[in-house]
Motif scaffolding. Structure first.
Motif, PDB file in Angstrom:
ATOM      1  N   PRO A 141      -2.045  26.294 -21.249  1.00  0.00           N
ATOM      2  CA  PRO A 141      -2.695  26.151 -22.357  1.00  0.00           C
ATOM      3  C   PRO A 141      -1.293  26.781 -23.408  1.00  0.00           C
ATOM      4  O   PRO A 141      -1.651  26.517 -24.759  1.00  0.00           O
ATOM      5  CB  PRO A 141      -4.142  27.457 -22.329  1.00  0.00           C
ATOM      6  CG  PRO A 141      -4.012  27.844 -20.785  1.00  0.00           C
ATOM      7  CD  PRO A 141      -2.935  27.318 -20.044  1.00  0.00           C
TER       8      PRO A 141
ATOM      9  N   LEU B   6      -0.887  24.984 -26.968  1.00  0.00           N
ATOM     10  CA  LEU B   6      -0.840  25.138 -28.433  1.00  0.00           C
ATOM     11  C   LEU B   6       0.761  25.344 -29.108  1.00  0.00           C
ATOM     12  O   LEU B   6       0.920  24.556 -30.112  1.00  0.00           O
ATOM     13  CB  LEU B   6      -1.630  26.710 -28.311  1.00  0.00           C
ATOM     14  CG  LEU B   6      -2.773  26.892 -28.063  1.00  0.00           C
ATOM     15  CD1 LEU B   6      -3.393  27.791 -28.498  1.00  0.00           C
ATOM     16  CD2 LEU B   6      -4.013  26.047 -28.848  1.00  0.00           C
ATOM     17  N   LEU B   7       1.815  26.158 -28.209  1.00  0.00           N
ATOM     18  CA  LEU B   7       3.157  26.471 -28.877  1.00  0.00           C
ATOM     19  C   LEU B   7       3.503  24.989 -29.666  1.00  0.00           C
ATOM     20  O   LEU B   7       4.389  24.648 -30.347  1.00  0.00           O
ATOM     21  CB  LEU B   7       3.975  26.960 -28.067  1.00  0.00           C
ATOM     22  CG  LEU B   7       3.422  28.419 -28.126  1.00  0.00           C
ATOM     23  CD1 LEU B   7       4.371  29.152 -27.445  1.00  0.00           C
ATOM     24  CD2 LEU B   7       3.288  28.738 -29.727  1.00  0.00           C
TER      25      LEU B   7
ATOM     26  N   ILE C 116       2.038  22.849 -32.598  1.00  0.00           N
ATOM     27  CA  ILE C 116       2.358  23.304 -33.921  1.00  0.00           C
ATOM     28  C   ILE C 116       4.162  23.708 -34.468  1.00  0.00           C
ATOM     29  O   ILE C 116       4.463  22.836 -34.867  1.00  0.00           O
ATOM     30  CB  ILE C 116       2.217  25.030 -33.251  1.00  0.00           C
ATOM     31  CG1 ILE C 116      -0.023  25.091 -33.187  1.00  0.00           C
ATOM     32  CG2 ILE C 116       2.346  25.864 -34.634  1.00  0.00           C
ATOM     33  CD1 ILE C 116      -0.665  26.271 -33.301  1.00  0.00           C
TER      34      ILE C 116
END
Length: 130
Positions: free
Chosen positions: A14, A18-19, A22
């Motif tokens: 996870p 997310l990283l 972004i």
């Protein structure tokens, strides 16, 4: 009392999920900004060189890049996409998930309908004489 050890790989998925998107977005914005600044710097140097040579007629600024699609066509496309997504959620997803999830599709249908109404009103007003 049972204690269960947490696998570090399960935590990494996870975090990376997310990283990475972004980070990719930030990288794209940084590249776009760098190219834009470089373009402005080159144009400034070209104009300064023309002034140093004594040219009275400076090279014209490059034309602004117009949108590739006319404004009306953009609203039509957006309306059709939102409408299609909404219909797919309302009628297509209700068999897979709980029917309550399908109610969110009406929001997308409303957005698509608003875009389509705006498109038809704008095209009617632009075609009206005077």
């Amino acid at each position: 009392m049972l204690t269960h050890a947490v696998d570090p790989l399960n935590l990494l998925i996870p975090i990376l999920g997310l990283l990475l998107p972004i980070g990719a977005l930030f990288l794209w914005i940084w590249q776009w900004h760098r190219l834009r600044v470089q373009e402005l710097d080159f144009r400034h140097k070209e104009r300064m060189a023309a002034i140093d040579k004594g040219l009275i007629d400076l090279p014209p600024d490059p034309p602004l890049q117009p949108a590739q699609m006319p404004t009306g066509a953009r609203y039509l496309l957006r309306g059709l996409i939102w409408l299609g997504i909404g219909i797919a959620i309302v009628f297509g997803v209700r068999d897979w998930f709980d029917f309550q999830f399908g109610k969110f599709g009406w929001i997308a249908i409303a957005i698509g309908a608003a875009y389509l109404i705006f498109y038809f009103v704008e095209t009617r007003e632009s075609r009206a004489p005077g």
